[in-house]
Design a protein around this motif. Structure first.
Motif, PDB file in Angstrom:
ATOM      1  N   ALA A 120      23.912  -4.950   3.539  1.00 64.44           N
ATOM      2  CA  ALA A 120      22.826  -4.532   4.429  1.00 64.44           C
ATOM      3  C   ALA A 120      23.189  -3.280   5.197  1.00 64.44           C
ATOM      4  CB  ALA A 120      22.472  -5.663   5.398  1.00 64.44           C
ATOM      5  N   ARG A 121      24.459  -3.082   5.471  1.00 59.70           N
ATOM      6  CA  ARG A 121      24.888  -1.842   6.132  1.00 59.70           C
ATOM      7  C   ARG A 121      25.337  -0.793   5.128  1.00 59.70           C
ATOM      8  NH1 ARG A 121      29.350  -2.859  10.382  1.00 59.70           N
ATOM      9  NH2 ARG A 121      30.084  -4.380   8.849  1.00 59.70           N
ATOM     10  N   GLN A 122      25.916  -1.230   4.018  1.00 61.93           N
ATOM     11  CA  GLN A 122      26.431  -0.262   3.060  1.00 61.93           C
ATOM     12  C   GLN A 122      25.330   0.498   2.346  1.00 61.93           C
ATOM     13  OE1 GLN A 122      28.314  -1.709  -0.489  1.00 61.93           O
ATOM     14  NE2 GLN A 122      29.635   0.075  -0.700  1.00 61.93           N
ATOM     15  N   ILE A 123      24.254  -0.198   1.950  1.00 61.80           N
ATOM     16  CA  ILE A 123      23.207   0.452   1.160  1.00 61.80           C
ATOM     17  C   ILE A 123      22.571   1.630   1.891  1.00 61.80           C
ATOM     18  CG2 ILE A 123      20.894   0.095   0.205  1.00 61.80           C
ATOM     19  CD1 ILE A 123      21.850  -2.647  -0.775  1.00 61.80           C
ATOM     20  N   PRO A 124      22.108   1.481   3.153  1.00 59.42           N
ATOM     21  CA  PRO A 124      21.543   2.651   3.838  1.00 59.42           C
ATOM     22  C   PRO A 124      22.563   3.775   4.012  1.00 59.42           C
ATOM     23  CG  PRO A 124      20.945   0.625   4.972  1.00 59.42           C
ATOM     24  CD  PRO A 124      21.989   0.262   3.971  1.00 59.42           C
ATOM     25  N   SER A 125      23.820   3.394   4.249  1.00 60.81           N
ATOM     26  CA  SER A 125      24.850   4.401   4.464  1.00 60.81           C
ATOM     27  C   SER A 125      25.134   5.199   3.198  1.00 60.81           C
ATOM     28  CB  SER A 125      26.127   3.716   4.964  1.00 60.81           C
ATOM     29  OG  SER A 125      27.075   4.665   5.381  1.00 60.81           O
ATOM     30  N   TRP A 127      23.005   5.647   0.747  1.00 63.04           N
ATOM     31  CA  TRP A 127      21.830   6.483   0.458  1.00 63.04           C
ATOM     32  C   TRP A 127      21.888   7.791   1.235  1.00 63.04           C
ATOM     33  CZ3 TRP A 127      17.761   7.580   4.090  1.00 63.04           C
ATOM     34  CH2 TRP A 127      16.750   8.406   3.559  1.00 63.04           C
ATOM     35  N   GLN A 128      22.146   7.721   2.542  1.00 64.28           N
ATOM     36  CA  GLN A 128      22.183   8.968   3.314  1.00 64.28           C
ATOM     37  C   GLN A 128      23.389   9.817   2.925  1.00 64.28           C
ATOM     38  OE1 GLN A 128      24.257   9.974   6.163  1.00 64.28           O
ATOM     39  NE2 GLN A 128      25.652   8.262   5.771  1.00 64.28           N
ATOM     40  N   GLN A 129      24.472   9.186   2.460  1.00 66.64           N
ATOM     41  CA  GLN A 129      25.611   9.960   1.965  1.00 66.64           C
ATOM     42  C   GLN A 129      25.219  10.733   0.709  1.00 66.64           C
ATOM     43  OE1 GLN A 129      28.491  10.084   3.624  1.00 66.64           O
ATOM     44  NE2 GLN A 129      29.350  11.585   2.217  1.00 66.64           N
ATOM     45  N   GLY A 130      24.356  10.130  -0.098  1.00 67.50           N
ATOM     46  CA  GLY A 130      23.855  10.834  -1.275  1.00 67.50           C
ATOM     47  C   GLY A 130      23.047  12.054  -0.902  1.00 67.50           C
ATOM     48  N   LEU A 131      22.263  11.949   0.171  1.00 64.83           N
ATOM     49  CA  LEU A 131      21.526  13.125   0.657  1.00 64.83           C
ATOM     50  C   LEU A 131      22.500  14.225   1.063  1.00 64.83           C
ATOM     51  CD1 LEU A 131      18.735  11.529   2.900  1.00 64.83           C
ATOM     52  CD2 LEU A 131      18.620  12.126   0.469  1.00 64.83           C
ATOM     53  N   GLN A 132      23.616  13.835   1.650  1.00 65.97           N
ATOM     54  CA  GLN A 132      24.608  14.821   2.079  1.00 65.97           C
ATOM     55  C   GLN A 132      25.359  15.437   0.896  1.00 65.97           C
ATOM     56  OE1 GLN A 132      26.876  14.094   5.732  1.00 65.97           O
ATOM     57  NE2 GLN A 132      25.820  12.147   5.927  1.00 65.97           N
ATOM     58  N   SER A 133      25.095  14.917  -0.292  1.00 72.15           N
ATOM     59  CA  SER A 133      25.661  15.510  -1.508  1.00 72.15           C
ATOM     60  C   SER A 133      24.618  16.298  -2.290  1.00 72.15           C
ATOM     61  CB  SER A 133      26.244  14.402  -2.396  1.00 72.15           C
ATOM     62  OG  SER A 133      27.294  13.729  -1.731  1.00 72.15           O
ATOM     63  N   PHE A 139      14.188   6.819   0.442  1.00 71.99           N
ATOM     64  CA  PHE A 139      14.829   5.519   0.590  1.00 71.99           C
ATOM     65  C   PHE A 139      14.069   4.419  -0.167  1.00 71.99           C
ATOM     66  CE2 PHE A 139      16.589   2.122   3.673  1.00 71.99           C
ATOM     67  CZ  PHE A 139      17.703   1.933   2.870  1.00 71.99           C
ATOM     68  N   PRO A 140      12.732   4.354  -0.081  1.00 69.72           N
ATOM     69  CA  PRO A 140      12.021   3.337  -0.869  1.00 69.72           C
ATOM     70  C   PRO A 140      12.271   3.478  -2.377  1.00 69.72           C
ATOM     71  CG  PRO A 140      10.587   4.185   0.843  1.00 69.72           C
ATOM     72  CD  PRO A 140      11.807   5.051   0.845  1.00 69.72           C
ATOM     73  N   GLN A 224      16.569  12.811  10.820  1.00 67.66           N
ATOM     74  CA  GLN A 224      17.381  13.903  10.300  1.00 67.66           C
ATOM     75  C   GLN A 224      17.598  13.759   8.784  1.00 67.66           C
ATOM     76  OE1 GLN A 224      18.148  12.213  13.172  1.00 67.66           O
ATOM     77  NE2 GLN A 224      17.424  13.881  14.475  1.00 67.66           N
ATOM     78  N   ALA A 225      17.696  12.507   8.327  1.00 66.61           N
ATOM     79  CA  ALA A 225      17.842  12.281   6.889  1.00 66.61           C
ATOM     80  C   ALA A 225      16.617  12.790   6.125  1.00 66.61           C
ATOM     81  CB  ALA A 225      18.058  10.795   6.609  1.00 66.61           C
ATOM     82  N   GLU A 226      15.440  12.587   6.705  1.00 67.63           N
ATOM     83  CA  GLU A 226      14.224  13.059   6.048  1.00 67.63           C
ATOM     84  C   GLU A 226      14.167  14.585   6.013  1.00 67.63           C
ATOM     85  OE1 GLU A 226      10.524  13.136   4.090  1.00 67.63           O
ATOM     86  OE2 GLU A 226      12.221  11.745   4.161  1.00 67.63           O
ATOM     87  N   VAL A 227      14.642  15.230   7.082  1.00 67.06           N
ATOM     88  CA  VAL A 227      14.705  16.694   7.080  1.00 67.06           C
ATOM     89  C   VAL A 227      15.628  17.173   5.960  1.00 67.06           C
ATOM     90  CG1 VAL A 227      15.456  18.735   8.364  1.00 67.06           C
ATOM     91  CG2 VAL A 227      14.152  16.943   9.528  1.00 67.06           C
ATOM     92  N   LEU A 228      16.815  16.590   5.874  1.00 66.13           N
ATOM     93  CA  LEU A 228      17.768  16.990   4.843  1.00 66.13           C
ATOM     94  C   LEU A 228      17.213  16.707   3.449  1.00 66.13           C
ATOM     95  CD1 LEU A 228      20.563  18.020   4.028  1.00 66.13           C
ATOM     96  CD2 LEU A 228      21.410  15.664   4.250  1.00 66.13           C
TER      97      LEU A 228
END
Length: 369
Positions: A120-125, A127-133, A139-140, A224-228
Motif C-alpha cells: 500500500a505504501r510501495q506502489i504509490p512510491s 509510481w512517482q519514482q517512475g515519473l522521476q525517470s 496513476f489509475p 507536483q507528480a501531476e505537473v511532472l
C-alpha cells in the motif's frame, strides 16, 4: 572459514537510498568493525548493476565496464570479516545474469538481503519514482496495468512481487541465507529499519555517523507528480536517456524544484484495499512458510488503514496551475539569484575608476531620457 558477503538487492522504495548513503558515508568506521563496502561509490554500484543486467550502453563511461571485472579481486583482497554490496536494482536480474554476479563474488558465502515494504505504501512510491525517470503514465492507468499483469513476469512487477523475487534468487542461494528485512510502518520507532538491517550485518548502528545522511527522502506530492507527468508527456523520448534526463529532469527539476513542496500524499484509492490486503496476506504466508530469515515483524507487510485515500485523489486544473506557477517561480528565482551573483562579481572586478565612469555614463543616459 568462508567469509560472508551480504548482497542487498532491493526492493525498490524500501529505504535503500538512506541505507546506502549511510554505509557509503561510514566506510572507514565499518572497516574498523570488520565490514568492507563494495563498490565504494554509489555510481560504481550502479554501473555494476548495469553490467550484470546487460544494460550498459555506449554513453556509459569505459570505467563502468571495469567494476564487475574487478569485483572478485576486490573481495579477495578486502581485509574484513564480511563485505556488503548494495544496489536496489539487482532484484530483477534474470537467472543467467544473477549467476554472473554470484560467480563474481569470489569465494565468499553469499547472503541475500531483501528489504520489503507493504504494497500500500510501495506502489504509490514506485509510481512517482517512475515519473522521476521520465515516464508519463497516470496513476489509475498504472494501477490498471498492475491488475492486468498480476502473476506474470511483467516488468511492472519486478520490484513488487516479493515471492517471485525470493523464489528466483532462492534457486541460487539457500533460504536460510536469505534475510528479508521488513520496513516498519509509518510512525514506528526512529531508526528501527537501520537496526534491523545492521543486525543482519553484525554491526552496531551506534558506531555510525548519521549527520551527513539526510533522512527526508520524501517523494513527490500528488499535485507536483501531476505537473511532472504532464511535462514528461511533452518531452521527446530521445531526450529521456538516463544520463541526460537524470541530471535535468530528475535531480534538476523533480527533486530540486518539485520535491519537498506541500501537497497531498499519493495514496492508493479505497477501492484497491481488498485487493491489496489479499495480495499482502499471500506475501506474508509465503515468507512464513519459505524458510527465510525474516528480520522484523512479518505483519509489517500488511497494509494499514491510513494508506488508503477516501477518494480517487483527482487533481484539478487549478491545483495543477498553482503547482506549476510555484515551480516556475522557484526556477526563475534561482536563475535570478545566480545571474545576480555573476553580475556582482563582474562589478566587483572593475577598477574603482571604471566603476565611477560607468556610473557617470549611466546617469547621463538616464538624464537625457
Amino acid at each position: 572459514m568462508t567469509r560472508p558477503l551480504y548482497l542487498h538487492i532491493g526492493l525498490q522504495k524500501t529505504g535503500t537510498s538512506y541505507l546506502q548513503g549511510l554505509f557509503l558515508g561510514n566506510q572507514e568506521v565499518l572497516r574498523e568493525h570488520g565490514l568492507d563496502v563494495h563498490p565504494r561509490q554509489r555510481r560504481e554500484a550502479y554501473w555494476l548493476m548495469l553490467d550484470v543486467r546487460d544494460r550498459l550502453r555506449p554513453h556509459n563511461p569505459p570505467q563502468a565496464r571495469e567494476v564487475l571485472r574487478g569485483l572478485p579481486e576486490a573481495l579477495r583482497s578486502a581485509p574484513g570479516r564480511a563485505a556488503l554490496v548494495s544496489e536496489e536494482s539487482f532484484s530483477p536480474a534474470e537467472d543467467h545474469q544473477l549467476r554472473r554476479l554470484l560467480d563474481a563474488c569470489s569465494d565468499r558465502e553469499v547472503h541475500l538481503v531483501v528489504t520489503a515494504r507493504d504494497l500500500a505504501r510501495q506502489i504509490p512510491s514506485v509510481w512517482q519514482q517512475g515519473l522521476q525517470s521520465g515516464r508519463s503514465i497516470t496513476f489509475p492507468a498504472y494501477l490498471a496495468r498492475l491488475h492486468e499483469t498480476q502473476g506474470t513476469p511483467a516488468p511492472i512487477w519486478w520490484q513488487k512481487d516479493l515471492p517471485a523475487v525470493l523464489e528466483k534468487w532462492g534457486r541460487h542461494v539457500a533460504a536460510e541465507r536469505i534475510h528479508v528485512v521488513t520496513v516498519p510502518p509509518a510512525g514506528a520507532e526512529k531508526d528501527l529499519l537501520l537496526r534491523r538491517f545492521c543486525s543482519v550485518l553484525g554491526v552496531d548502528p551506534a558506531h555510525l555517523d548519521r549527520s551527513s545522511v539526510g533522512r527526508d527522502n520524501r517523494g513527490l506530492r500528488l499535485e507536483q507528480a501531476e505537473v511532472l507527468r504532464r511535462v514528461n508527456a511533452g518531452i521527446p523520448d530521445e531526450l529521456k536517456r538516463r544520463d541526460v534526463y537524470g541530471d535535468v529532469g530528475k535531480r534538476g527539476f523533480s527533486v530540486a524544484v518539485l520535491g519537498g513542496t506541500e501537497g497531498r500524499r499519493i495514496l492508493l484509492p479505497r477501492s484497491e484495499a481488498a485487493w491489496c490486503q489479499e495480495l499482502s496476506e499471500a506475501y506474508v504466508e509465503h515468507l512464513r512458510s519459505g524458510g527465510y530469515d525474516v528480520v522484523g515483524d512479518v505483519e509489517d507487510l500488511l497494509p494499514r488503514e491510513e494508506s488508503f485515500a477516501p477518494d480517487e485523489q483527482e487533481v484539478t486544473e487549478e491545483q495543477v496551475a498553482q503547482a506549476s506557477v510555484a515551480a516556475l517561480t522557484t526556477m526563475v528565482s534561482r536563475q535570478l539569484e545566480s545571474h545576480r551573483e555573476v553580475k556582482d562579481r563582474q562589478l566587483a572586478a572593475l577598477e574603482p575608476g571604471w566603476r565611477a565612469r560607468v556610473g557617470d555614463a549611466v546617469r547621463r543616459v538616464l538624464g537625457r531620457s
